[in-house]
Write a protein that holds these residues in place. Structure first.
Motif, short mmCIF file in Angstrom:
data_model
loop_
_atom_site.label_atom_id
_atom_site.label_comp_id
_atom_site.label_asym_id
_atom_site.label_seq_id
_atom_site.Cartn_x
_atom_site.Cartn_y
_atom_site.Cartn_z
N ALA A 88 23.61 -24.86 57.84
CA ALA A 88 22.29 -24.76 57.19
C ALA A 88 22.31 -23.69 56.10
CB ALA A 88 21.22 -24.44 58.23
N ALA A 89 23.02 -22.59 56.33
CA ALA A 89 23.10 -21.53 55.32
C ALA A 89 23.81 -22.04 54.07
CB ALA A 89 23.82 -20.32 55.91
N ASP A 90 24.86 -22.83 54.28
CA ASP A 90 25.60 -23.41 53.15
C ASP A 90 24.73 -24.41 52.40
OD1 ASP A 90 28.17 -24.26 51.73
OD2 ASP A 90 27.57 -26.14 52.71
N PHE A 91 24.00 -25.23 53.14
CA PHE A 91 23.08 -26.21 52.54
C PHE A 91 22.04 -25.48 51.68
CE2 PHE A 91 19.30 -28.94 52.60
CZ PHE A 91 19.83 -30.21 52.36
N ALA A 92 21.48 -24.41 52.25
CA ALA A 92 20.45 -23.64 51.53
C ALA A 92 21.00 -23.03 50.25
CB ALA A 92 19.91 -22.53 52.45
N ALA A 93 22.26 -22.61 50.30
CA ALA A 93 22.85 -21.94 49.15
C ALA A 93 23.20 -22.92 48.03
CB ALA A 93 24.12 -21.19 49.59
N TYR A 139 13.72 -23.70 49.54
CA TYR A 139 13.50 -22.49 50.33
C TYR A 139 14.55 -21.40 50.06
CZ TYR A 139 10.70 -25.98 52.72
OH TYR A 139 9.84 -27.00 53.00
N GLU A 140 15.64 -21.74 49.39
CA GLU A 140 16.71 -20.80 49.01
C GLU A 140 17.58 -20.31 50.17
OE1 GLU A 140 17.46 -19.43 45.91
OE2 GLU A 140 15.88 -20.42 44.75
N VAL A 141 16.97 -20.13 51.35
CA VAL A 141 17.72 -19.62 52.50
C VAL A 141 17.39 -20.46 53.74
CG1 VAL A 141 17.92 -17.22 51.73
CG2 VAL A 141 15.87 -17.94 52.98
N ALA A 142 18.28 -20.40 54.74
CA ALA A 142 18.01 -21.09 56.01
C ALA A 142 16.93 -20.31 56.77
CB ALA A 142 19.30 -21.21 56.82
N LEU A 143 16.36 -20.94 57.79
CA LEU A 143 15.22 -20.33 58.50
C LEU A 143 15.53 -18.94 59.07
CD1 LEU A 143 13.48 -23.30 60.37
CD2 LEU A 143 12.48 -21.78 58.65
N ALA A 144 16.76 -18.78 59.57
CA ALA A 144 17.10 -17.51 60.20
C ALA A 144 17.08 -16.36 59.19
CB ALA A 144 18.47 -17.60 60.86
N ALA A 145 17.10 -16.67 57.90
CA ALA A 145 17.14 -15.62 56.89
C ALA A 145 15.83 -15.49 56.12
CB ALA A 145 18.29 -15.89 55.92
N VAL A 146 14.79 -16.21 56.55
CA VAL A 146 13.51 -16.14 55.83
C VAL A 146 12.84 -14.80 56.09
CG1 VAL A 146 11.15 -17.07 55.76
CG2 VAL A 146 13.11 -18.63 55.75
N GLU A 147 12.33 -14.20 55.00
CA GLU A 147 11.66 -12.91 55.10
C GLU A 147 10.44 -13.01 56.03
OE1 GLU A 147 10.97 -11.52 51.08
OE2 GLU A 147 9.64 -9.99 51.93
#
Ligand SMILES: *Cc1c(COP(=O)(O)O)cnc(C)c1O
Length: 386
Positions: free
Chosen positions: A350-355, A328-336
């Protein structure tokens, strides 16, 4: 090298007339749906019918995951509450989860990522203490964790394109055969369609399977505007149940159970790069909450030491014909496209995991040579970098 290895997805099976018992029988009853998202919305709907709260009901989900989770919750008229992850794992942080509970919480969704099930027993303890429903989202894991230990109240399966059993769509909601009369009424009120495997279905299957070959996938990627694999929020309007031909389920389950999975080969081959700061998700050396090492993965996941190296790995692996990506590349809070309510629920882990997440293909067409090639690419990055 010709063509490119697709990142995920197995070939669509042919229907089979010889019966196979589903792995959750006889513990759970199944209600088939038009998609995994429909099944998830149905599970949430049943939980809401069973537990009335004052005000806006809340559903707990991990802060990294499929945006369809958010869509299913909004479709049911509830509000998603995001819980940050336990560091370097796809699991919700149990302490954070406890802190997120309110008197409006109705259910917790434990999501299996990449084929690694959540720590459901731990979630079940918390749910029991607070009389909450536990929903296992097993869209990426087959069989579901609850299949042999019925820990979850509801289980969600997907038969979508990039899922363990690809039937080009469809899903299932599993429930323990004891719905209340109100829940029965809610279930029966949802519209029902019938899937037919006629000529059009067989033609579509052919095309799908062609596009999954190395040459087919390489061509598909060149089609502009497809946005293959890009993460975006799509609202889900209504729940649809779907009658599925049993032959399709038999064919899919039989094919799946007979399919080889290269995840153990990845684990052996990639072990060394842990010394360079990579984390193999699901490695036997890594505590993954009782993960059965033999359980096939949908994708093989690793965490890069940092985002720049993950991005470089994605680029280099794709250049050498391996469809690796950051899921997904980004955490849920940053999904377009997600609403402001979701956006403000930032979660640093979660942001670190996504990155840092990198996923490698783990389907039936991955060869030992592909695994070696992936390992060579990753080792070269680590040596050249820093
Ligand atoms: C894909 C997915 C869904 C939705 O399933 P669809 O069949 O695509 O609607 C839900 N949850 C997770 C974790 C998924 O990966």
């Amino acid at each position: 090298m010709h063509g490119k290895l697709r990142p995920v997805g197995s070939r669509v099976p042919l229907p089979s007339t010889s019966p196979v018992s589903m792995p959750w029988e006889p513990l759970y009853e199944a209600e088939y749906c038009a998609s995994g998202t429909d099944a998830l919305a149905l599970a949430i709907g049943l939980a809401l019918v069973d537990r009335l709260v004052c005000g806006q009901p809340e559903i707990i989900i991990p802060a990294y995951g499929c945006p369809d989770l958010v869509a299913a919750i909004f479709c049911s008229g509830a509000t998603p509450v995001l819980v940050d992850l336990h560091p370097d794992t796809p699991f919700m942080d149990a302490q954070r989860l406890r802190e997120a509970l309110t008197e409006r919480t109705v259910a917790v969704i434990g999501v299996g990522l990449l084929g690694i099930p959540e720590r459901l027993e731990r979630l079940a303890d918390i749910c029991r203490e607070h009389s909450l429903a536990l929903i296992e989202d097993s869209a990426q894991c087959f069989p579901p964790r609850s299949a042999d230990r019925p820990v979850a109240d509801y289980v969600v399966i997907s038969f979508g394109r990039g899922k363990p059993i690809n039937l080009m769509g469809g899903g299932a909601l599993l429930y323990r055969g004891s719905l209340t009369p109100e829940q029965q009424a809610f279930l029966q009120a949802q519209p029902l369609v019938t899937l037919r495997t006629g000529f059009a279905w067989h033609l579509k299957r052919h095309v799908f399977n062609l596009l999954m070959t190395r040459i087919g996938f390489q061509l598909l990627e060149k089609v502009p505007g497809l946005g293959l694999g890009s993460t975006r929020f799509h609202p889900h309007r209504a729940i649809t149940r779907q009658r599925m031909p049993p032959e399709l389920l038999f064919g899919g389950t039989r094919k799946y159970l007979a399919r080889p999975s290269p995840h153990l080969l990845y684990e052996q081959t990639l072990q060394n790069i842990e010394d360079d700061g990579w984390v193999l998700l699901g490695s036997t050396r890594f505590e993954m909450g009782g993960l059965d090492a033999s359980q096939p993965r949908l994708r093989f996941g690793l965490l890069a030491p940092h985002q720049a190296l993950r991005d470089e790995a994605v680029q280099e692996l794709n250049a050498s014909g391996i469809g690796a990506n950051g899921l997904y590349e980004v955490a849920l809070a940053a999904v377009e496209g997600v609403s402001a309510d979701v956006r403000k629920q930032g979660a640093p882990v979660a942001a670190d995991f996504a990155a840092r997440l990198l996923t490698l293909p783990c389907h039936e067409d991955v060869t030992a040579e592909d695994v070696k090639r992936a390992a060579r690419v990753l080792a070269s990055l680590t040596v050249n970098g820093d």
